[in-house]
Design an enzyme around this catalytic site. Structure first.
Site, PDB file in Angstrom:
ATOM      1  N   SER A  49      28.249 -10.907  78.789  1.00 45.43           N
ATOM      2  CA  SER A  49      29.220  -9.812  78.790  1.00 45.43           C
ATOM      3  C   SER A  49      29.157  -8.960  80.040  1.00 45.43           C
ATOM      4  CB  SER A  49      29.017  -8.922  77.557  1.00 45.43           C
ATOM      5  OG  SER A  49      29.454  -9.583  76.396  1.00 45.43           O
TER       6      SER A  49
ATOM      7  N   SER B  90      30.687  -3.702  82.100  1.00 46.12           N
ATOM      8  CA  SER B  90      30.646  -4.866  81.217  1.00 46.12           C
ATOM      9  C   SER B  90      32.045  -5.465  81.069  1.00 46.12           C
ATOM     10  CB  SER B  90      30.073  -4.470  79.852  1.00 46.12           C
ATOM     11  OG  SER B  90      30.879  -3.474  79.245  1.00 46.12           O
ATOM     12  N   TYR B  91      32.123  -6.556  80.334  1.00 43.89           N
ATOM     13  CA  TYR B  91      33.367  -7.308  80.182  1.00 43.89           C
ATOM     14  C   TYR B  91      34.490  -6.402  79.679  1.00 43.89           C
ATOM     15  CZ  TYR B  91      36.476 -11.136  78.875  1.00 43.89           C
ATOM     16  OH  TYR B  91      37.550 -11.984  78.771  1.00 43.89           O
ATOM     17  N   PRO B  92      35.626  -6.336  80.404  1.00 44.51           N
ATOM     18  CA  PRO B  92      36.649  -5.338  80.079  1.00 44.51           C
ATOM     19  C   PRO B  92      37.587  -5.694  78.932  1.00 44.51           C
ATOM     20  CG  PRO B  92      37.283  -6.547  82.046  1.00 44.51           C
ATOM     21  CD  PRO B  92      35.918  -7.030  81.667  1.00 44.51           C
TER      22      PRO B  92
END
Length: 725
Positions: A139, A321-323
């Site tokens: 992530s 982190s992963y949007p």
């Protein structure tokens, strides 16, 4: 020991995945040298987004190339992909690396979600891969996260079901799009509208919500009202109140309002009642994508796609982190990293005033740390690779700052306010209400007061006692008008799509839509809004969303068909989730999608007989279509010029005289007057008879009115002529 081929989703992500290891860049791939994680080394290559696409209808059956009602429905027995022509070179690089004898394993390293899963697996299927596969699932793209991810790879079968979900979604959407778009386009062509009308499982119900609001605004009739406001003087203390009766403050006639105001002037007033209520406000949740897009739109007017693009850049940099996350929570593993992340943040000039933090850890706070509410990804948070926002581009800085401040605010105390309501009575007859608030504890608003708060318009009230007396220092009447519903902003539209369940009265569907997060997904909503813009169904002006005539026409044509309702999306999303969890059959789902495609075609054909469109609407859309398609028509003469012997013709955004080039005749009429498009038919009538037909819905300062347009020969100008009652 093994020598894997790692396939990332994009080149920049590929570079990040290779960064922790010794490597050499090659053309279209990276060669990773021997290291602790890859003792034999590895190849790392990438897709360029969607390398493959579903083949068009005519490649299943040549008869489907021509758009015809006779060839519908389009129902392939199975679905096939092909490599996009402009992506063939990169596909060849991937295939050649895959066929290297040295490579004995494939690591799928697309984004850790459905779409990333599908992109890589489809490429491998097209390349006829026979080698064993594993899955990288991370992530964030920090070096620590990348190394940990490669050392803890998932087995291929652990994520296979989300590939089936993505494939089912793509193929079913293709079916609905192809069949519904063709049937409505072809039926509307029979009505003389030569344009293409794209439809979709998510875009059409979203458009329907926008059109519904457009009609509410158009049909709204503004009504005047009056309010009476008074200023009270209690000894040395002053405050204001508004007259009310049974909780209603609006008065229907000016005469009554004037009478109340006159009655109160200089009269004795008494504090009849004081009510106090203390309210506590927790810090807001950490961001998911929808919340981040809504806030960035509210503060900076960023379109949702721009926010997603910026967040994606920050993710690839490794600093957030992963949007594309739909969760506002983190697990304890992420929460354990917060003290170190916040320590770095606290050393920066931009944030040092917020430190030391009231709470050093939130690891036991279930408002933020709740593994049960973390789906594929946790909330959007800054990673341990903290950078000074001043080093980023301005727009990147704004988004990064929002994410950082949300994390800081989560470590603050509640914000506490006392809300006071005072009822004041004048001469024991007329009652006024005054509202105010007092901040007892600032709490998290110290961090977010410039970002999350609405403008505070509550007055600061003096300390008063019940039965305290004074006089009415001043009383006045304020006139107002009822306002139509407000147009959605792009940020509100994202929230509207997410909460679409509230627009259905069906309790079961409300429940399904709530569980499936409404219309679309975190990753697709911004793209849906972009599609609606590109299709000319909506326009965005000053961040407000308007439905176009074309969008209104399509939704009027679709009517009560399930295509425009959140119902279909609700049921589909529920079943797709079940496929992703391995609890439902993709094959059965696709059979249902085929049956629905046939039903939508039948619905459209049945409804077509009841379609009635105004001449003005047909003319406006036909003109737009002709202009868009670059057709050159001889300009129709609409009538004789009122100023010379020329003729009036259409000239882009206005009607003007054919003699302009010769004599500079300046006779013009704007095609759009106070929000209404003036049709050629009405211009012809004006030129012939001196006035148009009655035109309804002119808009001026939030007021709608109906009027004729009339030519004033003496003043040589157009004027409004209002109908006699």
């Amino acid at each position: 020991m093994s020598f894997p081929l790692i396939i990332a989703e994009k080149p920049d992500q590929g570079a990040k995945l290779a960064a922790p290891f010794p490597h050499k860049k090659k053309k279209g791939y990276i060669e990773i040298s021997s290291n602790q994680t890859f003792p034999e080394g590895a190849y790392l290559t990438w897709a360029v987004g969607h390398l493959c696409e579903l083949i068009p209808p005519e490649e299943y059956d040549p008869k489907w190339k021509k758009w015809s009602l006779n060839t519908l429905p389009i129902l392939p027995e199975s679905f096939h992909y092909k490599v996009k022509r402009d992506k063939w070179n990169q596909f060849k690089i991937i295939k050649d690396l895959l066929n290297q004898p040295l490579v004995d394993e494939v690591i799928m390293a697309g984004d850790a979600e459905r779409e990333g899963e599908a992109i890589i697996r489809i490429i491998l299927k097209q390349a006829k891969n026979r080698k064993p596969m594993k899955r990288l699932w991370i992530s964030s793209l920090t070096e620590k996260a990348v190394i940990h991810g490669f050392q803890n790879l998932l087995n291929e079968d652990e994520t296979r079901s989300i590939y089936f979900e993505a494939m089912s979604r793509a193929c079913a959407d293709w079916l609905i799009g192809m069949n519904a778009s063709r049937v409505y386009t072809l039926l509307l062509q029979q009505k003389g509208i030569n344009d293409v009308f794209s439809t979709g499982r998510v875009q059409t119900p979203t458009l329907a919500l926008i059109v519904e609001r457009e009609k509410e605004i158009e049909q709204f009739k503004s009504e005047p009202f009056w309010e009476v406001k008074a200023t009270f003087q209690m000894d040395q203390k002053k405050y204001e109140g508004i007259w009310h009766l049974d909780q209603e403050t609006r008065i229907s006639t000016q005469e009554k309002a004037d009478a109340i105001a006159d009655f109160c002037k200089g009269k004795k007033a008494r504090v009849m009642d004081i009510q106090k209520e203390r309210k506590e406000f927790h810090p807001p949740y950490l961001y998911n994508l929808s919340a981040l897009q809504a806030m960035a739109n509210k503060l900076f007017k960023f379109p949702p796609k721009k926010t997603l693009d910026i967040a994606q850049k920050l993710y690839v940099r490794g600093i957030i982190s992963y949007p594309r996350s739909d969760s506002s929570f983190v697990t304890k593993e992420e929460a354990e990293m917060f003290p170190e992340i916040l320590k770095q943040i606290g050393e920066m000039n931009a944030y040092k005033d917020y430190f030391p933090l009231p709470n050093q850890s939130i690891i036991d706070n279930k408002r933020y740390v709740n593994p049960k509410k973390v789906t594929d990804h946790y909330a959007i948070i800054p990673t341990e690779q903290v950078v000074d926002p001043s080093r980023l581009e301005k727009d990147e800085q704004r988004i990064y700052d929002l994410i950082i401040k949300r994390l800081i605010a989560a470590h603050y105390e509640k914000s506490i306010f006392d809300y006071t309501t005072i009822h004041t009575i004048v001469e024991e007859r007329a009652t006024f209400v005054s509202k105010g608030k007092q901040m007892i504890q600032e709490g998290w608003r110290k961090v977010l007061h410039q970002t999350d708060d609405k403008k505070d318009e509550d007055q600061l009230l003096p300390v008063l006692l019940k039965d305290e007396t004074g006089i009415v220092k001043q009383s006045r009447v304020k006139e107002g008008k009822t306002q139509p519903p407000k147009r959605y902003t792009e940020g509100q539209l994202i929230t509207l799509m997410k909460t679409a369940g509230k627009f259905t009265s069906d309790a079961e569907l409300q429940s399904i839509l709530k569980k499936t997060e409404g219309l679309g997904t975190e990753a697709t909503r911004a793209g849906i809004i972009t599609v609606l813009k590109d299709r000319k169904y909506i326009e965005v002006t000053k961040n407000l969303v308007y439905a176009t005539k074309k969008g209104i026409l399509l939704i009027d044509s679709i009517g009560k068909s399930i295509l425009a309702s959140p119902e279909m999306t609700a049921k589909w999303e529920k079943r797709l989730q079940e496929i992703g969890e391995g609890q439902a059959s993709p094959a059965i789902f696709m059979e249902q999608a085929k049956k629905l495609s046939m039903k939508l075609i039948d619905d459209a054909k049945s409804a077509e007989g009841q379609w009635t469109f105004s001449e003005d609407l047909l003319e406006e859309i036909s003109h737009f279509t002709s202009k868009k398609q670059g057709r050159k028509h001889a300009k129709a003469k609409l009538g004789a010029c009122k100023k010379c012997d020329g003729s009036i013709v259409e000239k882009g955004n206005f009607y003007g005289c054919t003699n302009y080039q010769k004599t500079k005749c300046d006779f013009t009429i704007s095609k759009k007057i106070l929000g209404k498009t003036i049709s050629q038919k009405n211009i012809s009538k004006l030129l012939k008879d001196g006035k148009t037909e009655l035109i309804k819905g002119f808009k001026k300062e939030e007021r709608n009115f109906d009027a004729y347009l009339e030519w004033d020969q003496e003043r040589q100008k157009i004027q409004f002529l209002f109908p006699t009652k």
